[in-house]
Motif scaffolding. Structure first.
Motif, PDB file in Angstrom:
ATOM      1  N   GLU A   1       0.850  -1.192   0.000  1.00 13.55           N
ATOM      2  CA  GLU A   1       0.000   0.000   0.000  1.00 13.55           C
ATOM      3  C   GLU A   1       0.889   1.248   0.000  1.00 13.55           C
ATOM      4  N   ASP A   2       0.394   2.303  -0.664  1.00 12.85           N
ATOM      5  CA  ASP A   2       1.135   3.565  -0.782  1.00 12.85           C
ATOM      6  C   ASP A   2       1.622   4.109   0.546  1.00 12.85           C
ATOM      7  N   SER A   3       0.727   4.132   1.546  1.00 14.86           N
ATOM      8  CA  SER A   3       1.066   4.788   2.805  1.00 14.86           C
ATOM      9  C   SER A   3       2.210   4.091   3.543  1.00 14.86           C
ATOM     10  N   GLU A   4       2.380   2.788   3.328  1.00 19.43           N
ATOM     11  CA  GLU A   4       3.472   2.073   3.990  1.00 19.43           C
ATOM     12  C   GLU A   4       4.835   2.547   3.496  1.00 19.43           C
ATOM     13  N   VAL A   5       4.881   2.995   2.256  1.00 20.04           N
ATOM     14  CA  VAL A   5       6.124   3.510   1.677  1.00 20.04           C
ATOM     15  C   VAL A   5       6.229   5.014   1.912  1.00 20.04           C
ATOM     16  N   LEU A   6       5.115   5.714   1.705  1.00 23.84           N
ATOM     17  CA  LEU A   6       5.134   7.174   1.754  1.00 23.84           C
ATOM     18  C   LEU A   6       5.277   7.744   3.171  1.00 23.84           C
ATOM     19  N   ALA A   7       4.645   7.122   4.148  1.00 27.80           N
ATOM     20  CA  ALA A   7       4.679   7.677   5.512  1.00 27.80           C
ATOM     21  C   ALA A   7       6.106   7.792   6.051  1.00 27.80           C
ATOM     22  N   PRO A   8       6.935   6.711   5.972  1.00 26.77           N
ATOM     23  CA  PRO A   8       8.313   6.853   6.460  1.00 26.77           C
ATOM     24  C   PRO A   8       9.110   7.880   5.651  1.00 26.77           C
ATOM     25  N   LEU A   9       8.793   7.978   4.371  1.00 29.51           N
ATOM     26  CA  LEU A   9       9.457   8.955   3.501  1.00 29.51           C
ATOM     27  C   LEU A   9       9.109  10.377   3.949  1.00 29.51           C
ATOM     28  N   ALA A  10       7.826  10.615   4.195  1.00 25.20           N
ATOM     29  CA  ALA A  10       7.378  11.932   4.674  1.00 25.20           C
ATOM     30  C   ALA A  10       8.041  12.258   6.009  1.00 25.20           C
ATOM     31  N   ASP A  11       8.101  11.261   6.903  1.00 24.85           N
ATOM     32  CA  ASP A  11       8.740  11.465   8.209  1.00 24.85           C
ATOM     33  C   ASP A  11      10.207  11.857   8.052  1.00 24.85           C
ATOM     34  N   ALA A  12      10.890  11.168   7.154  1.00 23.17           N
ATOM     35  CA  ALA A  12      12.318  11.424   6.945  1.00 23.17           C
ATOM     36  C   ALA A  12      12.554  12.831   6.396  1.00 23.17           C
ATOM     37  N   TYR A  13      11.777  13.212   5.393  1.00 23.58           N
ATOM     38  CA  TYR A  13      11.931  14.562   4.824  1.00 23.58           C
ATOM     39  C   TYR A  13      11.556  15.632   5.844  1.00 23.58           C
ATOM     40  N   PHE A  14      10.510  15.372   6.635  1.00 24.48           N
ATOM     41  CA  PHE A  14      10.100  16.329   7.660  1.00 24.48           C
ATOM     42  C   PHE A  14      11.212  16.494   8.694  1.00 24.48           C
ATOM     43  N   ALA A  15      11.760  15.370   9.156  1.00 25.79           N
ATOM     44  CA  ALA A  15      12.829  15.399  10.157  1.00 25.79           C
ATOM     45  C   ALA A  15      14.063  16.125   9.632  1.00 25.79           C
ATOM     46  N   ALA A  16      14.288  16.030   8.328  1.00 24.81           N
ATOM     47  CA  ALA A  16      15.446  16.688   7.705  1.00 24.81           C
ATOM     48  C   ALA A  16      15.144  18.144   7.330  1.00 24.81           C
ATOM     49  N   ALA A  17      13.971  18.626   7.731  1.00 29.26           N
ATOM     50  CA  ALA A  17      13.538  20.001   7.426  1.00 29.26           C
ATOM     51  C   ALA A  17      13.440  20.252   5.924  1.00 29.26           C
ATOM     52  N   ARG A  18      13.159  19.207   5.157  1.00 31.29           N
ATOM     53  CA  ARG A  18      12.937  19.334   3.707  1.00 31.29           C
ATOM     54  C   ARG A  18      11.435  19.446   3.469  1.00 31.29           C
ATOM     55  N   TYR A  19      10.868  20.543   3.950  1.00 31.22           N
ATOM     56  CA  TYR A  19       9.415  20.710   3.949  1.00 31.22           C
ATOM     57  C   TYR A  19       8.831  20.780   2.537  1.00 31.22           C
ATOM     58  N   ASP A  20       9.623  21.335   1.605  1.00 33.42           N
ATOM     59  CA  ASP A  20       9.169  21.433   0.216  1.00 33.42           C
ATOM     60  C   ASP A  20       8.925  20.051  -0.384  1.00 33.42           C
ATOM     61  N   VAL A  21       9.669  19.057   0.069  1.00 29.81           N
ATOM     62  CA  VAL A  21       9.519  17.684  -0.413  1.00 29.81           C
ATOM     63  C   VAL A  21       8.489  16.933   0.440  1.00 29.81           C
ATOM     64  N   ALA A  22       8.492  17.184   1.729  1.00 28.80           N
ATOM     65  CA  ALA A  22       7.574  16.490   2.644  1.00 28.80           C
ATOM     66  C   ALA A  22       6.114  16.871   2.390  1.00 28.80           C
ATOM     67  N   GLN A  23       5.873  18.141   2.077  1.00 31.43           N
ATOM     68  CA  GLN A  23       4.490  18.622   1.941  1.00 31.43           C
ATOM     69  C   GLN A  23       3.683  17.861   0.891  1.00 31.43           C
ATOM     70  N   PRO A  24       4.165  17.715  -0.363  1.00 32.49           N
ATOM     71  CA  PRO A  24       3.359  16.971  -1.339  1.00 32.49           C
ATOM     72  C   PRO A  24       3.163  15.496  -0.956  1.00 32.49           C
ATOM     73  N   ILE A  25       4.135  14.910  -0.272  1.00 33.79           N
ATOM     74  CA  ILE A  25       3.988  13.514   0.160  1.00 33.79           C
ATOM     75  C   ILE A  25       2.883  13.430   1.216  1.00 33.79           C
ATOM     76  N   LEU A  26       2.872  14.376   2.152  1.00 33.50           N
ATOM     77  CA  LEU A  26       1.831  14.405   3.178  1.00 33.50           C
ATOM     78  C   LEU A  26       0.460  14.617   2.542  1.00 33.50           C
ATOM     79  N   GLU A  27       0.402  15.507   1.544  1.00 31.78           N
ATOM     80  CA  GLU A  27      -0.871  15.752   0.858  1.00 31.78           C
ATOM     81  C   GLU A  27      -1.364  14.483   0.168  1.00 31.78           C
ATOM     82  N   LYS A  28      -0.444  13.709  -0.402  1.00 28.21           N
ATOM     83  CA  LYS A  28      -0.801  12.441  -1.043  1.00 28.21           C
ATOM     84  C   LYS A  28      -1.299  11.447   0.009  1.00 28.21           C
TER      85      LYS A  28
END
Length: 160
Positions: A1-28
């Motif tokens: 499922e998408d969220s199993e891959v995307l959620a850790p990715l969003a967490d990683a980008y958020f933790a790295a302060a890469r909000y520009d990348v994290a935001q569209p993943i969170l929206e998805k």
């Protein structure tokens, strides 16, 4: 499922302060979660609020935090963030209500706030609303929990 891959990715980008990348993943992730009012959905929305807050967009941050809170009113980071926005925007009625609910929920430090701080902000709200004796009580209760809390000591000295 998408969220199993995307959620850790969003967490990683958020933790790295890469909000520009994290935001569209969170929206998805929010789109994939759909209308299911789950704790995960609330956390994704809370993260969007955090991104908006870090960008200085307090109205958008508040909107996201409010939505997350309506889905999961027990999520510590959402409560802490919403309280912070209420204090920054001097929305003392909502701040008082929110911090009061935090006391009832026995918030712990893992949620990002200490009990003494909850009493401090509750005291600030009461003081701003002209409820001096309630403010004093909150400051005193906070000092019982954490006697060395400087903010509480100063607020109490100032209000007396």
């Amino acid at each position: 499922e998408d969220s199993e891959v995307l959620a850790p990715l969003a967490d990683a980008y958020f933790a790295a302060a890469r909000y520009d990348v994290a935001q569209p993943i969170l929206e998805k992730l929010i789109e994939v979660a759909g209308k299911r009012r789950s704790k995960e959905l609330a956390q994704y929305i809370q993260r969007l609020g955090a991104i908006a807050e870090k960008k200085g967009d307090l109205p958008a941050a508040r909107d996201h935090y409010d939505k997350a809170y309506r889905i999961d009113s027990t999520h510590g980071p959402t409560l802490v963030a919403l309280g912070r926005i209420y204090v920054q925007t001097e929305d003392w009625q909502n701040a008082r209500k929110l911090y009061r609910s935090m006391l009832l929920q026995n918030m712990d430090e893992r949620s990002g706030i200490r009990k003494a701080e909850v009493f401090y902000y509750l005291g600030q709200a009461h003081a701003a609303l002209g409820e001096k004796s309630k403010a004093i009580t909150m400051y005193e209760r906070g000092l019982e929990v954490e006697p060395g809390h400087e903010g509480l000591q100063q607020a109490l000295a100032k209000i007396r």
